[in-house]
Enzyme design. Sequence first.
Site, PDB file in Angstrom:
ATOM      1  N   CYS A   1       1.018  -1.168  -0.066  1.00 23.68           N
ATOM      2  CA  CYS A   1       0.161   0.224   0.098  1.00 23.68           C
ATOM      3  C   CYS A   1       0.917   1.410  -0.046  1.00 23.68           C
ATOM      4  O   CYS A   1       1.756   1.367   0.652  1.00 23.68           O
ATOM      5  CB  CYS A   1      -0.878  -0.108   1.212  1.00 23.68           C
ATOM      6  SG  CYS A   1      -2.113   1.369   1.296  1.00 23.68           S
TER       7      CYS A   1
ATOM      8  N   HIS B   1      -8.982  -3.737  -2.339  1.00 30.31           N
ATOM      9  CA  HIS B   1      -8.188  -2.965  -1.512  1.00 30.31           C
ATOM     10  C   HIS B   1      -8.536  -1.654  -1.527  1.00 30.31           C
ATOM     11  O   HIS B   1      -8.539  -0.732  -0.577  1.00 30.31           O
ATOM     12  CB  HIS B   1      -6.916  -3.200  -1.900  1.00 30.31           C
ATOM     13  CG  HIS B   1      -5.565  -2.584  -1.017  1.00 30.31           C
ATOM     14  ND1 HIS B   1      -4.527  -3.074  -0.800  1.00 30.31           N
ATOM     15  CD2 HIS B   1      -5.320  -1.269  -1.168  1.00 30.31           C
ATOM     16  CE1 HIS B   1      -3.909  -2.187   0.007  1.00 30.31           C
ATOM     17  NE2 HIS B   1      -4.253  -1.024  -0.411  1.00 30.31           N
TER      18      HIS B   1
HETATM   19 ZN    ZN Z   1      -3.505   1.058  -0.080  1.00 34.69          ZN
END
Ligand code: ZN
Length: 175
Positions: free
Chosen positions: A94, A136
């Site tokens: 991320c 996500h």
């Molecule tokens: Zn992310």
Amino acid sequence: MAMQPLVIAPDPRLKKVCAPVDAIDDDIKRLARDMLDTMYKAPGIGLAACQIGVLKQVLVMDCAGKDQPPEPMVMVNPKVTWSSTEVATYEEGCLSIPDIYCEVERPERVTVAYTDLEGAAQTVEYGGLWATCVQHEVDHLNGKLFIDYLSTLKRNMILRKMRKLKSERAKDEAE
Ligand code: ZN
């Protein structure tokens, strides 16, 4: 258009449910372009608006392979409307949690309903990396991070690392 600074976890802006977008106007189009620029430069394959500090339901993605032409996707107000019972595991990362990668299990296929930048309602079915990526990013718009799927112990260890990283960066900037 400009690359925007990324919000790094832990940060309250990453824990909020983002507000739905009422109308596709120039501000939203500019936001989408900034987000794509920021994602490509990072580089990453997905970015949610809250990751540049804008708490609106907008995400961008491009999961095309390295040797393939780019496939930029912009989704406004995306919703996962169906997910398969089969699951897939990917090592996720991320842009808000730099240099951390962990395996996360998610539905293997999903259908997503969203509004495009022309204001038209769209539906798309994804499998593989695209399916993982869109889940996500939709999670981000609901205040959820991939580390929320990990054990509390592991999550806290990662958050400690992020706090350290942020204080080091703040120090560097002050010097
Ligand atoms: Zn992310």
